[in-house]
Design a protein around this motif. Structure first.
Motif, PDB file in Angstrom:
ATOM      1  N   MET A 142       8.783   4.955  10.018  1.00  0.00           N
ATOM      2  CA  MET A 142       8.392   3.754   9.267  1.00  0.00           C
ATOM      3  C   MET A 142       8.258   3.968   7.761  1.00  0.00           C
ATOM      4  O   MET A 142       7.999   3.000   7.032  1.00  0.00           O
ATOM      5  CB  MET A 142       7.087   3.193   9.832  1.00  0.00           C
ATOM      6  CG  MET A 142       5.908   4.121   9.721  1.00  0.00           C
ATOM      7  SD  MET A 142       4.445   3.370  10.498  1.00  0.00           S
ATOM      8  CE  MET A 142       3.221   4.642  10.208  1.00  0.00           C
ATOM      9  N   ALA A 143       8.434   5.164   7.250  1.00  0.00           N
ATOM     10  CA  ALA A 143       8.246   5.404   5.810  1.00  0.00           C
ATOM     11  C   ALA A 143       9.165   4.518   4.972  1.00  0.00           C
ATOM     12  O   ALA A 143       8.721   3.865   4.015  1.00  0.00           O
ATOM     13  CB  ALA A 143       8.502   6.885   5.492  1.00  0.00           C
ATOM     14  N   ILE A 144      10.443   4.473   5.317  1.00  0.00           N
ATOM     15  CA  ILE A 144      11.383   3.659   4.535  1.00  0.00           C
ATOM     16  C   ILE A 144      11.378   2.189   4.975  1.00  0.00           C
ATOM     17  O   ILE A 144      11.292   1.299   4.117  1.00  0.00           O
ATOM     18  CB  ILE A 144      12.798   4.277   4.597  1.00  0.00           C
ATOM     19  CG1 ILE A 144      12.810   5.580   3.802  1.00  0.00           C
ATOM     20  CG2 ILE A 144      13.850   3.312   4.070  1.00  0.00           C
ATOM     21  CD1 ILE A 144      14.115   6.343   3.833  1.00  0.00           C
ATOM     22  N   PRO A 145      11.436   1.893   6.310  1.00  0.00           N
ATOM     23  CA  PRO A 145      11.454   0.466   6.709  1.00  0.00           C
ATOM     24  C   PRO A 145      10.192  -0.291   6.303  1.00  0.00           C
ATOM     25  O   PRO A 145      10.244  -1.510   6.123  1.00  0.00           O
ATOM     26  CB  PRO A 145      11.569   0.533   8.239  1.00  0.00           C
ATOM     27  CG  PRO A 145      12.116   1.870   8.536  1.00  0.00           C
ATOM     28  CD  PRO A 145      11.608   2.780   7.462  1.00  0.00           C
ATOM     29  N   VAL A 146       9.057   0.401   6.180  1.00  0.00           N
ATOM     30  CA  VAL A 146       7.822  -0.304   5.820  1.00  0.00           C
ATOM     31  C   VAL A 146       7.454  -0.053   4.355  1.00  0.00           C
ATOM     32  O   VAL A 146       7.427  -0.977   3.532  1.00  0.00           O
ATOM     33  CB  VAL A 146       6.648   0.133   6.733  1.00  0.00           C
ATOM     34  CG1 VAL A 146       5.346  -0.536   6.289  1.00  0.00           C
ATOM     35  CG2 VAL A 146       6.963  -0.209   8.188  1.00  0.00           C
ATOM     36  N   TYR A 147       7.187   1.194   4.005  1.00  0.00           N
ATOM     37  CA  TYR A 147       6.623   1.483   2.681  1.00  0.00           C
ATOM     38  C   TYR A 147       7.664   1.337   1.554  1.00  0.00           C
ATOM     39  O   TYR A 147       7.354   0.757   0.507  1.00  0.00           O
ATOM     40  CB  TYR A 147       5.986   2.874   2.682  1.00  0.00           C
ATOM     41  CG  TYR A 147       4.845   2.945   3.668  1.00  0.00           C
ATOM     42  CD1 TYR A 147       3.655   2.242   3.440  1.00  0.00           C
ATOM     43  CD2 TYR A 147       4.958   3.663   4.853  1.00  0.00           C
ATOM     44  CE1 TYR A 147       2.612   2.268   4.355  1.00  0.00           C
ATOM     45  CE2 TYR A 147       3.916   3.699   5.777  1.00  0.00           C
ATOM     46  CZ  TYR A 147       2.753   2.993   5.524  1.00  0.00           C
ATOM     47  OH  TYR A 147       1.721   3.004   6.437  1.00  0.00           O
ATOM     48  N   ALA A 148       8.865   1.870   1.763  1.00  0.00           N
ATOM     49  CA  ALA A 148       9.897   1.688   0.728  1.00  0.00           C
ATOM     50  C   ALA A 148      10.297   0.217   0.621  1.00  0.00           C
ATOM     51  O   ALA A 148      10.509  -0.301  -0.476  1.00  0.00           O
ATOM     52  CB  ALA A 148      11.124   2.537   1.064  1.00  0.00           C
ATOM     53  N   PHE A 149      10.376  -0.440   1.773  1.00  0.00           N
ATOM     54  CA  PHE A 149      10.748  -1.865   1.791  1.00  0.00           C
ATOM     55  C   PHE A 149       9.794  -2.696   0.946  1.00  0.00           C
ATOM     56  O   PHE A 149      10.205  -3.618   0.229  1.00  0.00           O
ATOM     57  CB  PHE A 149      10.748  -2.362   3.245  1.00  0.00           C
ATOM     58  CG  PHE A 149      11.073  -3.815   3.397  1.00  0.00           C
ATOM     59  CD1 PHE A 149      12.385  -4.260   3.327  1.00  0.00           C
ATOM     60  CD2 PHE A 149      10.065  -4.754   3.596  1.00  0.00           C
ATOM     61  CE1 PHE A 149      12.687  -5.608   3.463  1.00  0.00           C
ATOM     62  CE2 PHE A 149      10.357  -6.103   3.734  1.00  0.00           C
ATOM     63  CZ  PHE A 149      11.671  -6.535   3.667  1.00  0.00           C
ATOM     64  N   LEU A 150       8.506  -2.380   1.023  1.00  0.00           N
ATOM     65  CA  LEU A 150       7.510  -3.144   0.263  1.00  0.00           C
ATOM     66  C   LEU A 150       7.384  -2.671  -1.182  1.00  0.00           C
ATOM     67  O   LEU A 150       7.152  -3.469  -2.093  1.00  0.00           O
ATOM     68  CB  LEU A 150       6.142  -3.039   0.956  1.00  0.00           C
ATOM     69  CG  LEU A 150       6.072  -3.636   2.375  1.00  0.00           C
ATOM     70  CD1 LEU A 150       4.722  -3.350   3.000  1.00  0.00           C
ATOM     71  CD2 LEU A 150       6.340  -5.132   2.349  1.00  0.00           C
ATOM     72  N   LEU A 151       7.517  -1.383  -1.401  1.00  0.00           N
ATOM     73  CA  LEU A 151       7.261  -0.828  -2.737  1.00  0.00           C
ATOM     74  C   LEU A 151       8.398  -1.086  -3.735  1.00  0.00           C
ATOM     75  O   LEU A 151       8.131  -1.451  -4.895  1.00  0.00           O
ATOM     76  CB  LEU A 151       7.031   0.689  -2.609  1.00  0.00           C
ATOM     77  CG  LEU A 151       6.874   1.458  -3.927  1.00  0.00           C
ATOM     78  CD1 LEU A 151       5.631   0.959  -4.691  1.00  0.00           C
ATOM     79  CD2 LEU A 151       6.785   2.957  -3.683  1.00  0.00           C
ATOM     80  N   LEU A 152       9.649  -0.925  -3.320  1.00  0.00           N
ATOM     81  CA  LEU A 152      10.754  -1.002  -4.275  1.00  0.00           C
ATOM     82  C   LEU A 152      10.854  -2.357  -4.989  1.00  0.00           C
ATOM     83  O   LEU A 152      11.065  -2.402  -6.207  1.00  0.00           O
ATOM     84  CB  LEU A 152      12.076  -0.657  -3.573  1.00  0.00           C
ATOM     85  CG  LEU A 152      12.162   0.778  -3.025  1.00  0.00           C
ATOM     86  CD1 LEU A 152      13.526   1.053  -2.423  1.00  0.00           C
ATOM     87  CD2 LEU A 152      11.853   1.801  -4.108  1.00  0.00           C
ATOM     88  N   PRO A 153      10.700  -3.500  -4.283  1.00  0.00           N
ATOM     89  CA  PRO A 153      10.725  -4.781  -5.007  1.00  0.00           C
ATOM     90  C   PRO A 153       9.587  -4.906  -6.025  1.00  0.00           C
ATOM     91  O   PRO A 153       9.765  -5.519  -7.084  1.00  0.00           O
ATOM     92  CB  PRO A 153      10.563  -5.825  -3.888  1.00  0.00           C
ATOM     93  CG  PRO A 153      10.965  -5.121  -2.646  1.00  0.00           C
ATOM     94  CD  PRO A 153      10.588  -3.697  -2.832  1.00  0.00           C
TER      95      PRO A 153
END
Length: 308
Positions: free
Chosen positions: A117-128
């Motif tokens: 979930m690191a990329i599907p959750v945290y990267a998904f929310l952080l990058l925008p």
């Protein structure tokens, strides 16, 4: 494992010799193009076998580093072909220098839950958020989706290949490298055999605008051949022959879909290849497009059905 490498080297030697003979005998323009393509694929296979041998010799850390570098080059090619704006540079930098190391470090320490979930959750929310803080709203949705797609395909999906080393399969301890060998072998054989069957028997194109070289005859002939070879390799996996065939079929179908989707992206950007890194094969992502779809499917099927 040495027997497997010996078998692959013997097949490649036979393929290289055959390619050299055909190159001297073929006289037509289309025949030369086909032989050159097959010879280029054989050369690429030699490189992959060398990388695999290196990874096998030095174990899990080197395998993870090699896949991390592959993700790095694939992400760079994706971002290069789909340009971003200055307002996105902070998000792109975080994708490169935070989430690539983090994702592969999680594989190294066997932290499956956070890996998933690191990329599907945290990267998904952080990058925008990193992009929106620069205050530029023009094409914001398209820009954000582009970066997230790139990170998902080139890092998250590809990282599922070395993540096979994390799985704890009863009775198969210490042999997970063979699962990685199984995955890559079926993916690459499927690619080559679909090309060969397509050249020999191909008449009906699957998606003529997206990928003119992909035909139903090539998909069926090459896909079934790769599936049968996968079933025959059951003895290096924790699967029965029928299960190995089913897994190989899932890899073939997913790999084909990956190649098709990534081709559509290239076409939309007016490009033939993702890069020029591999002679005769374009960029790193041109070789990993099938893996990006097949690896997560194979990982989760194995994890769901074969781990406690």
């Amino acid at each position: 494992m040495l027997i497997l490498f010996g078998g692959v080297v013997a097949i490649l030697l036979a393929g290289s010799i055959t390619g050299a003979v055909l190159k001297r005998r073929v006289t037509s323009e289309s025949g030369r193009a086909t032989v050159d393509n097959l010879n280029a694929r054989t050369k690429a296979w030699w490189g992959m076998v060398a990388i695999f041998a290196l990874a096998f010799a030095f174990g899990k850390p080197v395998t993870i580093v090699l896949f991390a570098l592959t993700s790095f080059y694939c992400l760079r090619e994706f971002v290069t072909l789909t340009p971003t704006r200055p307002a996105d540079h902070r998000a792109v930098a975080v994708a490169f220098y935070l989430f690539i190391p983090l994702q592969y470090w999680l594989v190294y320490i066997d932290w499956i839950s956070l890996f998933s979930m690191a990329i599907p959750v945290y990267a998904f929310l952080l990058l925008p958020v990193l992009s929106v803080l620069r205050g530029e709203t023009q094409n914001f949705l398209q820009r954000t989706a582009k970066i997230q797609w790139a990170l998902m395909l080139t890092v998250y999906c590809i990282s599922h290949a070395p993540a096979l080393l994390m799985l704890r399969i009863p009775g198969f301890e210490g042999q997970n490298f063979l699962l990685l060998f199984f995955l890559i072998t079926v993916v690459q054989l499927s690619d080559v055999l679909q090309y060969v069957f397509g050249k020999l028997f191909g008449k009906t194109k699957v998606a003529p605008i997206v990928s003119p070289s992909k035909t139903w005859e090539g998909l069926v002939g090459g896909g079934l051949s790769a599936t049968l070879i996968g079933a025959a390799l059951f003895w290096i996996t924790p699967f029965s022959p029928l299960q190995a065939g089913g897994m190989a079929l899932a890899i073939v179908v997913a790999g084909f879909c990956g190649g098709l989707v990534l081709s559509a992206i290239k076409r939309s950007m007016g490009a033939k290849d993702w890069g020029t890194m591999i002679e005769g094969h374009g960029g790193a992502l041109d070789r990993m497009d099938s893996v990006s779809y097949a690896a997560p499917i194979f990982f989760h099927l194995t994890n769901y059905f074969f781990t406690p």
